[in-house]
Scaffold this active site. Structure first.
Site, PDB file in Angstrom:
ATOM      1  N   ASP A  19      56.299  18.626  32.748  1.00  0.00           N
ATOM      2  CA  ASP A  19      54.927  19.000  33.067  1.00  0.00           C
ATOM      3  C   ASP A  19      54.479  18.078  34.197  1.00  0.00           C
ATOM      4  OD1 ASP A  19      52.215  19.392  33.252  1.00  0.00           O
ATOM      5  OD2 ASP A  19      51.762  18.953  31.150  1.00  0.00           O
TER       6      ASP A  19
ATOM      7  N   GLU B 169      52.095  27.044  33.206  1.00  0.00           N
ATOM      8  CA  GLU B 169      51.665  26.094  32.177  1.00  0.00           C
ATOM      9  C   GLU B 169      51.099  26.769  30.926  1.00  0.00           C
ATOM     10  OE1 GLU B 169      49.258  23.494  34.561  1.00  0.00           O
ATOM     11  OE2 GLU B 169      51.025  22.708  35.570  1.00  0.00           O
TER      12      GLU B 169
END
Lengths: 176, 629
Positions: free
Chosen positions: B25, B184
């Site tokens: 991430d 995401e």
């Protein structure tokens, strides 16, 4: 499976307008489960390229069959009756008159910011279109009158466009 | 050499063959790396046990770099060379960046993407991001004890092509094999959905440090289908800090601030924001370099008031996404909250009110994206166990189109199309004897080219002279599973072609990446040659494993003579990979690719037939019957 097979054959569905929507969804997913690039992320280049092509085709075919208007156009196309919407815009006068009335109604409600009236127009038009799709289904699957069906498809293209304009107007008001 | 027992996709791999893959991430404020280890998805901590890596990079005069907590704590000392929130600059020009005047950096407005002048030279946001990724890669390799097969890197769903390409370039520059760019909110949905065995319609509300995403998904038996995505790629927790910062400047009647003081106050603003998550008021105190003292109290009421427009800005895209998906609020079964900024009570309240239900916060909003990415990376690397399988169907967030006459946009692929997607459109010449046509590719929803993002321009030349309207130029758009676009143009009557991977107008050419890679290697006093050789060897191993896995699964699709040619090519590549001649490895790889081309096509055919297996004869007959009609 032939890469150039038509969309109905790709999903193992009969070439009809009244398709089994649940079967279409299920087969689309079965096919993507086999060919999707995520299955080939660790494979060699050649397999990755093939996977991209097949997954793209599966998406294209699914989009073409999922909604009634593109499905009718596509069905007519594979049956050798192109709707020819681009160069055949001649419509009977009464249909065009009716269109103008609808459009005036939408324009007025839009200018007045009348959310309620637009919702009402959306609802009325939706009902009118549903009836028209019923007739289209009968023309395609029962009567197999493809010329009449093509004419109905051209009208529905006008109506779908009108519906999306009403929706846009509603969205505009909601976003204010 | 004997064939290794390699598990076919879909079968379980024995533990010792587990391929090392991670999910990353790459966040605006913080970044994380996670992996699946012994069946458990875990975030990999640093040596001090901290899961987060602040996305802060400091460049020193000697060319050395530091990433993470150290430079973050010292950012006010050297703001110009301490790059924070670099994600906001990815694939962005100077004019795209909010509050650019209040940032302490020395920007250079390079075409397509800004660059930053630091004491260690000019750096592109791609290079800065690559430093963060390199740190995470090193962390993962140390924790897992080996080279990574690949990584899934997450991007905001609302990232456009330029921002996605920049992210992929950064990963390549960090020496990572990108298995997939994953949105995401979709990553969060995977983590949440698999964890809770959820079914139905879900919304993922993802407010990060600098980006906002809303995705609407349908979760059903092993399928994660994104129905619509929306958002704002320049709205996040940072903006809430900035509002507090402006409020402080106004209340304390501060004179224009030095960049060090700006940084200091922004840090205090962030701390106050976090404090208000569990308190009703927050003290803000600071001594500025001018000797001025700031001593204020920010109450929840004031904080809500100065940020209410930001909160409202996140609600509009939700309405739009629901409309695109053809759904009403009542149909949404659950709302998953993602991103540290969703801890703010006013956000939770606004989202709860809009959806008329309590948002779901049972997974750590800072970690859920990395965990989902790691799960997907494990699947993509081929580690999945039997039955442990799911399908992800994602979409592009913004429409792709071409410039037509009068500066108008003709949409070619509409937003929320499921990827991969392709579409061709035909155009013609508008002047007699016209021999070239400019193709301008744009992304966005507006009607005017000037209101959309320009992605690439190229020219189709050598069209034979014809009368206006006679040429038939077919422009094909292909969006791959990473959401990246390539465009090809072909004049149908003559066959003249041109194509472009949508990259040159804003991204980096492969040569530029190679150059940067070399520079960074020189800096690290690494041996560039050895590194390149090592990478070729890893690539070769990856290819050998892919082919062997294919043979293990579908060996019967190879005739005996083909099989022996493939085996020969594998043996030659294995031998080459043991040597030190990089060119020889590349040639042996090309050779093996060529020998397995037909095999690959047959395997794909078999997969597709498998999708049709189980159909009844009746169904197939009906299909055949239909085609006669």
């Amino acid at each position: 499976m032939d890469f150039n097979a038509d969309h109905f054959a790709l999903f193992g569905l009969p070439r009809v307008f009244r398709i089994d929507a649940a079967a279409l969804d299920a087969r689309y997913r079965e096919l993507q489960a086999e060919v999707h690039p995520d299955r080939f992320a660790h494979a060699a280049d050649a397999e990755r390229r093939l996977s991209l092509q097949w997954a793209t085709k599966a998406n294209e075919a699914y989009q073409a069959l999922k909604k009634p208007l593109p499905r009718a156009r596509y069905l007519l196309h594979v049956l050798g009756h192109d709707v020819g919407a681009e160069n055949n815009t001649a419509m009977p006068a009464e249909f065009l008159m009716e269109q103008m009335e609808w459009r005036e109604g939408v324009a007025e409600a839009r200018a007045a910011g009348d959310h309620h009236e637009l919702e009402h127009l959306h609802h009325r038009l939706r009902e009118r279109m549903n009836a028209s799709y019923e007739e289209l289904a009968a023309l395609l699957d029962d009567a197999q009158d493809f010329d009449a069906a093509s004419d109905r498809v051209r009208r529905l293209m006008f109506l779908e466009k009108l519906l999306s304009e009403i929706d846009e107007a509603i969205a505009e008001i909601e976003e204010q | 050499m004997a064939l290794l027992q390699i598990a076919e996709p879909g079968e379980s791999a024995a533990p010792h063959q587990h391929k090392l893959a991670v999910g990353i991430d790459l966040g605006t404020t913080n970044s994380l790396v996670a992996t699946v280890r012994s069946g458990l998805t875990v975030v990999l901590n640093d040596e001090l046990g901290r899961p987060l890596l602040p996305s802060v990079v400091h460049y020193a005069a000697d060319g050395s770099t530091e990433v993470g907590y150290e430079p973050q704590s010292r950012q006010a000392q050297d703001p110009k060379n301490t790059i924070v929130s670099v994600k906001r600059f990815m694939g962005r020009g100077r004019n795209d960046i909010a509050h650019v005047e209040s940032l302490p950096y020395d920007f250079i407005d390079a075409p397509g993407m800004v660059k930053l002048r630091t004491v260690a030279g000019v750096k592109s946001p791609v290079e800065v991001s690559a430093e963060i990724l390199k740190t995470l890669r090193a962390r993962a390799e140390a924790a897992l004890g080996g080279d990574l097969v690949g990584a899934v890197i997450t991007v905001p769903a609302y990232f456009d092509d330029a921002q996605r390409q920049a992210t992929k370039d950064a990963a390549k520059l960090a020496g990572l094999n990108v298995l997939r760019l994953l949105n995401e909110p979709t990553a969060a949905a995977i983590a949440y959905g698999l964890d809770n065995a959820s079914e139905g319609l879900y919304a993922v509300y993802d407010l990060g440090g600098g980006t906002f995403d809303i995705s609407i998904l349908r979760l059903s038996k092993g399928v994660f289908e994104v129905l619509a995505a929306g958002g704002d790629s320049a709205l996040g927790g940072d903006d809430f800090d900035h509002r507090i910062f402006c409020w402080v400047s106004e209340q304390a009647q501060l004179r224009p601030l030095s960049s060090g003081d700006s940084r200091l106050l922004l840090t205090r603003a962030r701390e106050a924001k976090e404090y208000l998550t569990s308190h009703s008021e927050a003290p803000i105190t600071a001594r500025l370099s001018t000797g001025e003292m700031v001593d204020l109290t920010l109450t929840t009421a004031i904080f809500n008031e100065i940020t209410q427009t930001l909160v409202a800005k996140t609600i509009q895209p939700i309405k739009k996404a629901l409309r695109d998906a053809g759904l009403s609020v009542n149909e949404v079964k659950g709302v998953v909250m993602v991103g540290g900024a969703t801890r703010m009570p006013q956000i939770q309240r606004a989202v709860g009110e809009f959806f008329k239900q309590e948002p779901l916060t049972n997974l750590d909003p800072d970690k859920v994206v990395a965990l989902g990415a790691a799960t997907q990376a494990n699947l993509l690397a081929g580690n999945r166990a039997a039955g442990d399988d799911w399908l992800l169907l994602d979409v592009i967030p913004l429409s792709l189109g071409l410039e037509t006459m009068g500066g108008l946009v003709e949409k070619v692929i509409p937003r929320n199309s499921t990827i991969p997607a392709a579409r061709a459109q035909e155009f013609t010449t508008f002047r007699d004897g016209q021999t070239a046509m400019a193709i301008h590719v744009v992304q966005g929803e507006r009607e005017l080219v000037s209101d959309c993002r320009s992605l690439a321009s190229f020219e189709l030349r050598g069209i034979p002279p014809m009368v206006a309207g006679a040429a038939r130029i077919r422009v094909t758009f292909q969006v791959d599973a990473d959401g990246l676009l390539s465009v090809a143009a072909r004049e149908q009557t003559s066959g003249v072609e041109a194509s472009v991977t949508v990259k040159p107008s804003y991204g980096l050419s492969d040569d530029e990446i190679a150059g940067m890679l070399k520079d960074s290697l020189d800096h690290a006093k690494d041996d560039a040659f050895r590194r390149a050789l090592k990478e070729a060897q890893v690539e070769a191993q990856r290819l050998i494993e892919a082919v062997q896995a294919a043979i293990h699964g579908d060996g019967e699709l190879l005739a005996a003579d083909e099989r022996s040619r493939v085996d020969g090519a594998i043996a030659r590549l294995q031998a080459a990979a043991l040597g030190e001649n990089r060119r020889q490895i590349t040639l042996a790889m090309d050779d093996l690719e060529a020998e397995t081309k037909d095999f690959a096509a047959r395997r794909m055919d078999k997969s597709i037939r498998k999708a049709f297996a189980g159909r009844t004869v009746d169904e197939l007959e009906r299909t055949a019957g239909g085609s006669k009609a």
